[in-house]
Design a protein around this motif. Sequence first.
Motif, PDB file in Angstrom:
ATOM      1  N   ALA A 296       0.774  -1.283   0.034  1.00  0.00           N
ATOM      2  CA  ALA A 296       0.186  -0.089  -0.151  1.00  0.00           C
ATOM      3  C   ALA A 296       0.950   1.304  -0.042  1.00  0.00           C
ATOM      4  O   ALA A 296       1.919   1.540   0.835  1.00  0.00           O
ATOM      5  CB  ALA A 296      -0.968  -0.099   1.185  1.00  0.00           C
ATOM      6  N   ASN A 297       0.515   2.169  -0.950  1.00  0.00           N
ATOM      7  CA  ASN A 297       1.189   3.752  -1.012  1.00  0.00           C
ATOM      8  C   ASN A 297       0.032   4.577  -0.394  1.00  0.00           C
ATOM      9  O   ASN A 297      -1.176   4.485  -1.286  1.00  0.00           O
ATOM     10  CB  ASN A 297       1.488   3.804  -2.271  1.00  0.00           C
ATOM     11  N   ILE A 298       0.079   5.185   0.870  1.00  0.00           N
ATOM     12  CA  ILE A 298      -0.901   5.920   1.354  1.00  0.00           C
ATOM     13  C   ILE A 298      -0.253   7.384   1.565  1.00  0.00           C
ATOM     14  O   ILE A 298       0.528   7.736   2.329  1.00  0.00           O
ATOM     15  CB  ILE A 298      -1.678   5.324   2.467  1.00  0.00           C
ATOM     16  N   VAL A 299      -1.219   8.423   1.294  1.00  0.00           N
ATOM     17  CA  VAL A 299      -0.827   9.841   1.228  1.00  0.00           C
ATOM     18  C   VAL A 299      -2.359  10.739   1.571  1.00  0.00           C
ATOM     19  O   VAL A 299      -3.355  10.281   1.393  1.00  0.00           O
ATOM     20  CB  VAL A 299      -0.438  10.446   0.000  1.00  0.00           C
ATOM     21  N   ALA A 300      -2.026  11.522   2.747  1.00  0.00           N
ATOM     22  CA  ALA A 300      -3.118  12.088   3.135  1.00  0.00           C
ATOM     23  C   ALA A 300      -2.835  13.731   3.053  1.00  0.00           C
ATOM     24  O   ALA A 300      -1.584  14.179   3.363  1.00  0.00           O
ATOM     25  CB  ALA A 300      -3.457  11.918   4.433  1.00  0.00           C
ATOM     26  N   LYS A 301      -3.836  14.441   2.431  1.00  0.00           N
ATOM     27  CA  LYS A 301      -3.444  16.212   2.480  1.00  0.00           C
ATOM     28  C   LYS A 301      -4.635  16.736   3.149  1.00  0.00           C
ATOM     29  O   LYS A 301      -5.713  16.378   3.117  1.00  0.00           O
ATOM     30  CB  LYS A 301      -3.484  16.591   1.092  1.00  0.00           C
ATOM     31  N   LYS A 302      -4.001  17.697   3.993  1.00  0.00           N
ATOM     32  CA  LYS A 302      -4.897  18.674   4.729  1.00  0.00           C
ATOM     33  C   LYS A 302      -5.001  20.019   4.435  1.00  0.00           C
ATOM     34  O   LYS A 302      -3.660  20.551   4.301  1.00  0.00           O
ATOM     35  CB  LYS A 302      -4.666  18.406   6.203  1.00  0.00           C
ATOM     36  N   LYS A 303      -5.991  20.529   4.263  1.00  0.00           N
ATOM     37  CA  LYS A 303      -5.992  22.147   4.067  1.00  0.00           C
ATOM     38  C   LYS A 303      -7.314  22.610   4.575  1.00  0.00           C
ATOM     39  O   LYS A 303      -8.213  22.085   4.785  1.00  0.00           O
ATOM     40  CB  LYS A 303      -5.867  22.383   2.351  1.00  0.00           C
ATOM     41  N   GLN A 304      -7.109  24.050   4.759  1.00  0.00           N
ATOM     42  CA  GLN A 304      -8.379  24.922   5.432  1.00  0.00           C
ATOM     43  C   GLN A 304      -9.205  25.388   4.188  1.00  0.00           C
ATOM     44  O   GLN A 304      -8.403  25.979   3.322  1.00  0.00           O
ATOM     45  CB  GLN A 304      -7.999  25.794   6.347  1.00  0.00           C
ATOM     46  N   ASP A 305     -10.501  25.100   4.668  1.00  0.00           N
ATOM     47  CA  ASP A 305     -11.174  25.749   3.371  1.00  0.00           C
ATOM     48  C   ASP A 305     -11.699  27.037   3.953  1.00  0.00           C
ATOM     49  O   ASP A 305     -11.450  27.760   4.689  1.00  0.00           O
ATOM     50  CB  ASP A 305     -12.643  24.894   2.975  1.00  0.00           C
ATOM     51  N   LYS A 306     -12.503  27.894   3.108  1.00  0.00           N
ATOM     52  CA  LYS A 306     -12.912  29.179   3.150  1.00  0.00           C
ATOM     53  C   LYS A 306     -13.963  29.485   4.626  1.00  0.00           C
ATOM     54  O   LYS A 306     -14.099  30.391   5.052  1.00  0.00           O
ATOM     55  CB  LYS A 306     -13.586  29.863   2.160  1.00  0.00           C
ATOM     56  N   ASN A 307     -14.665  28.434   4.964  1.00  0.00           N
ATOM     57  CA  ASN A 307     -15.250  28.347   6.230  1.00  0.00           C
ATOM     58  C   ASN A 307     -14.632  27.816   7.515  1.00  0.00           C
ATOM     59  O   ASN A 307     -15.240  27.592   8.197  1.00  0.00           O
ATOM     60  CB  ASN A 307     -16.534  27.193   6.030  1.00  0.00           C
ATOM     61  N   ASN A 308     -13.291  27.847   7.199  1.00  0.00           N
ATOM     62  CA  ASN A 308     -12.200  27.510   8.536  1.00  0.00           C
ATOM     63  C   ASN A 308     -12.389  26.059   8.930  1.00  0.00           C
ATOM     64  O   ASN A 308     -12.176  25.775   9.940  1.00  0.00           O
ATOM     65  CB  ASN A 308     -12.685  28.385   9.605  1.00  0.00           C
ATOM     66  N   ASN A 309     -13.142  24.967   8.070  1.00  0.00           N
ATOM     67  CA  ASN A 309     -12.984  23.806   8.226  1.00  0.00           C
ATOM     68  C   ASN A 309     -11.690  23.116   7.650  1.00  0.00           C
ATOM     69  O   ASN A 309     -11.174  23.869   6.778  1.00  0.00           O
ATOM     70  CB  ASN A 309     -14.223  23.075   7.794  1.00  0.00           C
ATOM     71  N   TYR A 310     -11.530  22.000   7.822  1.00  0.00           N
ATOM     72  CA  TYR A 310     -10.251  21.201   7.454  1.00  0.00           C
ATOM     73  C   TYR A 310     -10.861  20.129   6.124  1.00  0.00           C
ATOM     74  O   TYR A 310     -11.723  19.370   6.711  1.00  0.00           O
ATOM     75  CB  TYR A 310      -9.543  20.747   8.479  1.00  0.00           C
ATOM     76  N   VAL A 311     -10.342  20.033   5.190  1.00  0.00           N
ATOM     77  CA  VAL A 311     -10.668  19.218   4.350  1.00  0.00           C
ATOM     78  C   VAL A 311      -9.354  18.105   4.070  1.00  0.00           C
ATOM     79  O   VAL A 311      -8.230  18.589   3.988  1.00  0.00           O
ATOM     80  CB  VAL A 311     -10.770  19.971   2.684  1.00  0.00           C
ATOM     81  N   ILE A 312      -9.642  16.923   4.342  1.00  0.00           N
ATOM     82  CA  ILE A 312      -8.667  16.196   4.344  1.00  0.00           C
ATOM     83  C   ILE A 312      -9.185  15.009   3.185  1.00  0.00           C
ATOM     84  O   ILE A 312     -10.227  14.404   3.202  1.00  0.00           O
ATOM     85  CB  ILE A 312      -8.513  15.315   5.861  1.00  0.00           C
ATOM     86  N   LYS A 313      -8.108  14.726   2.180  1.00  0.00           N
ATOM     87  CA  LYS A 313      -8.177  13.669   1.249  1.00  0.00           C
ATOM     88  C   LYS A 313      -6.966  12.805   1.314  1.00  0.00           C
ATOM     89  O   LYS A 313      -5.892  13.167   1.590  1.00  0.00           O
ATOM     90  CB  LYS A 313      -7.852  14.506  -0.001  1.00  0.00           C
ATOM     91  N   LEU A 314      -7.522  11.745   1.637  1.00  0.00           N
ATOM     92  CA  LEU A 314      -6.653  10.465   1.954  1.00  0.00           C
ATOM     93  C   LEU A 314      -6.718   9.504   0.580  1.00  0.00           C
ATOM     94  O   LEU A 314      -7.723   9.389  -0.180  1.00  0.00           O
ATOM     95  CB  LEU A 314      -6.987   9.705   2.971  1.00  0.00           C
ATOM     96  N   THR A 315      -5.640   9.193  -0.090  1.00  0.00           N
ATOM     97  CA  THR A 315      -5.479   8.372  -1.279  1.00  0.00           C
ATOM     98  C   THR A 315      -4.602   7.299  -0.818  1.00  0.00           C
ATOM     99  O   THR A 315      -3.358   7.411  -0.558  1.00  0.00           O
ATOM    100  CB  THR A 315      -4.569   9.233  -2.681  1.00  0.00           C
TER     101      THR A 315
END
Length: 131
Positions: A34-53
């Motif tokens: 398995a090759n796993i990467v996660a990215k986290k960024k803050q959206d315009k509503n100050n929530n955090y968008v987490i994308k795991l691939t």
Amino acid sequence: MKTFKYFLFIAAVAMLTSCASTAKFPVSRDVPAANIVAKKKQDKNNNYVIKLTAENLAAPGRLSPPKNNYSVWIVTKNGDVKNLGQLSFRNAKKVVLEAVTPFDAKEILITAENEGDLAYPEGIRISRAKF
């Protein structure tokens, strides 16, 4: 010319601060391919968008002992553990989970579980990474 350089510097700083944090998971002894990467960024509503691939992740039923699903968890800045969701796939080479949360995650982990709606991880820890 001086104003242009100043504007470029401000734009570069703004771009760097708006970039996502990336967490690369170490190789797991349970699912070594398995090759796993996660990215986290803050959206315009100050929530955090987490994308795991996850690529080349074995089906949870092939683990020893077999499990029913993979659950994704975050550890918040104050140490609380939150269930972010499940990785669901059917013979997929690539699985993506994108979730929005109000909590700022300092760590992210994946476990193999029998149940999908748990409040705390109980199963096999597949891998863990820090943002």
